[in-house]
Design an enzyme around this catalytic site. Structure first.
Site, PDB file in Angstrom:
ATOM      1  N   ASP A  22     -39.634 -57.761  -6.765  1.00 26.61           N
ATOM      2  CA  ASP A  22     -40.854 -56.952  -6.586  1.00 26.61           C
ATOM      3  C   ASP A  22     -40.418 -55.504  -7.358  1.00 26.61           C
ATOM      4  O   ASP A  22     -39.421 -55.018  -6.969  1.00 26.61           O
ATOM      5  CB  ASP A  22     -40.722 -56.555  -5.119  1.00 26.61           C
ATOM      6  CG  ASP A  22     -41.221 -57.990  -4.392  1.00 26.61           C
ATOM      7  OD1 ASP A  22     -40.885 -58.821  -4.695  1.00 26.61           O
ATOM      8  OD2 ASP A  22     -41.632 -57.626  -3.325  1.00 26.61           O
ATOM      9  N   ASP A  51     -46.044 -57.739  -6.131  1.00 24.29           N
ATOM     10  CA  ASP A  51     -45.635 -56.261  -5.666  1.00 24.29           C
ATOM     11  C   ASP A  51     -45.203 -55.468  -6.764  1.00 24.29           C
ATOM     12  O   ASP A  51     -43.878 -54.993  -6.692  1.00 24.29           O
ATOM     13  CB  ASP A  51     -44.589 -56.617  -4.449  1.00 24.29           C
ATOM     14  CG  ASP A  51     -45.442 -56.895  -3.212  1.00 24.29           C
ATOM     15  OD1 ASP A  51     -46.665 -56.990  -3.254  1.00 24.29           O
ATOM     16  OD2 ASP A  51     -44.758 -56.703  -2.004  1.00 24.29           O
ATOM     17  N   ASN A  77     -48.689 -59.121  -2.108  1.00 26.10           N
ATOM     18  CA  ASN A  77     -49.675 -58.527  -0.836  1.00 26.10           C
ATOM     19  C   ASN A  77     -49.940 -57.126  -1.118  1.00 26.10           C
ATOM     20  O   ASN A  77     -50.850 -56.629  -0.885  1.00 26.10           O
ATOM     21  CB  ASN A  77     -48.800 -58.836   0.436  1.00 26.10           C
ATOM     22  CG  ASN A  77     -47.295 -58.161   0.552  1.00 26.10           C
ATOM     23  OD1 ASN A  77     -46.539 -58.382  -0.290  1.00 26.10           O
ATOM     24  ND2 ASN A  77     -47.344 -57.143   1.569  1.00 26.10           N
ATOM     25  N   HIS A  78     -48.992 -56.431  -2.136  1.00 29.03           N
ATOM     26  CA  HIS A  78     -49.363 -54.846  -2.134  1.00 29.03           C
ATOM     27  C   HIS A  78     -50.884 -55.043  -3.033  1.00 29.03           C
ATOM     28  O   HIS A  78     -51.437 -54.011  -3.230  1.00 29.03           O
ATOM     29  CB  HIS A  78     -48.105 -54.272  -2.740  1.00 29.03           C
ATOM     30  CG  HIS A  78     -47.101 -53.774  -1.618  1.00 29.03           C
ATOM     31  ND1 HIS A  78     -47.437 -52.588  -1.215  1.00 29.03           N
ATOM     32  CD2 HIS A  78     -46.493 -54.365  -0.849  1.00 29.03           C
ATOM     33  CE1 HIS A  78     -46.184 -52.679  -0.166  1.00 29.03           C
ATOM     34  NE2 HIS A  78     -45.917 -53.531   0.004  1.00 29.03           N
TER      35      HIS A  78
HETATM   36 MN   LIG Z   1     -42.615 -56.265  -1.639  1.00 25.58          MN
END
Ligand SMILES: [Mn+2]
Length: 231
Positions: A22, A51, A77-78
């Site tokens: 990430d 991410d 998910n970000h």
């Molecule tokens: Mn992350």
């Protein structure tokens, strides 16, 4: 059919392949890591487990990686939060709590363009290497068979079994210390769960080592995709 939800890459016959955990807005740190391995943009490829943005200070600059032909990312998910924040006030609040103000500082038109870029990111990638096929997803592979999972993605069934949500968000296997081998892959590389050093469970490699937390040499994992060793 959502062609964008899965991407497959042939063997890199010219150079090296790396995966990065990430990035979370840590543009300069990644740049430094690439210099350290003498990354050659003409020959080498870099695969991101998603991410890309939020938390760290340089999210806008990280967006520029997405325009590079050697850089390939999946949706984390970000990115999902950033997309949803356009229409859902709860996700807007969340965005502002997790360092997502960089997006709101932009013009509405630019925000829409960025959300479109995120929406177009695949949910899973696979890369052929001399050692075998490597899969990449952000959170986890919801099925034990990679090919069954890809079959559903290719058929545009990312809502079946809550596939998209699990690929981006689930922590089930990590919490359970699940050692199940993902069939059909030499290795699966994932981010999402912050670990102190790379962790291996079954054939799943967890490489989110918290670049935004540590801001140092060991905070961001760059993984050699053939040796499956951090470099
Ligand atoms: Mn992350």
């Amino acid at each position: 059919m959502q062609l964008s939800s899965f991407k497959s890459f042939p063997l890199n016959t010219l150079g090296r392949d790396f995966a990065v955990g990430d990035i979370h807005g840590m543009y300069s740190l990644l740049e430094k890591k690439l210099v350290a391995v003498n990354f050659n943009p003409q020959k080498d490829r870099l695969f991101s487990v998603g991410d890309l943005v939020n938390r760290g200070p340089e999210s806008s600059r990280v967006m520029s990686f997405l325009g590079q032909p050697w850089f390939h990312a999946i949706k984390g998910n970000h990115e999902d939060i950033a997309i949803r924040s356009a229409t859902d006030p709860d996700y807007m609040d969340l965005m502002l709590r997790i360092g997502g103000a960089w997006l709101m500082d932009k013009s509405p038109k630019e925000q829409a363009r960025i959300r479109q870029t995120f929406t177009a990111l695949p949910l899973a990638m696979e890369v052929q290497t001399p050692a075998g096929k490597i899969g990449l997803v952000h959170a986890e592979c919801p099925l034990d068979s990679w090919d069954d999972m890809i079959f559903l993605l290719k058929a545009g069934k990312q809502d079946a079994l809550h596939l998209e949500e699990k690929l981006c968000w689930s922590r089930r296997r990590f919490k359970d210390r699940d050692e199940t081998l993902i069939q059909g892959l030499h290795a699966l590389v994932v981010g999402h769960n912050v670990v102190e050093g790379m962790q291996i469970m079954g054939n799943t490699y967890y490489i989110e080592t918290g670049a935004f937390l540590l801001d140092g040499e060991h905070g961001m994992t760059l993984l050699d995709l053939v040796a499956l060793k951090p470099v």
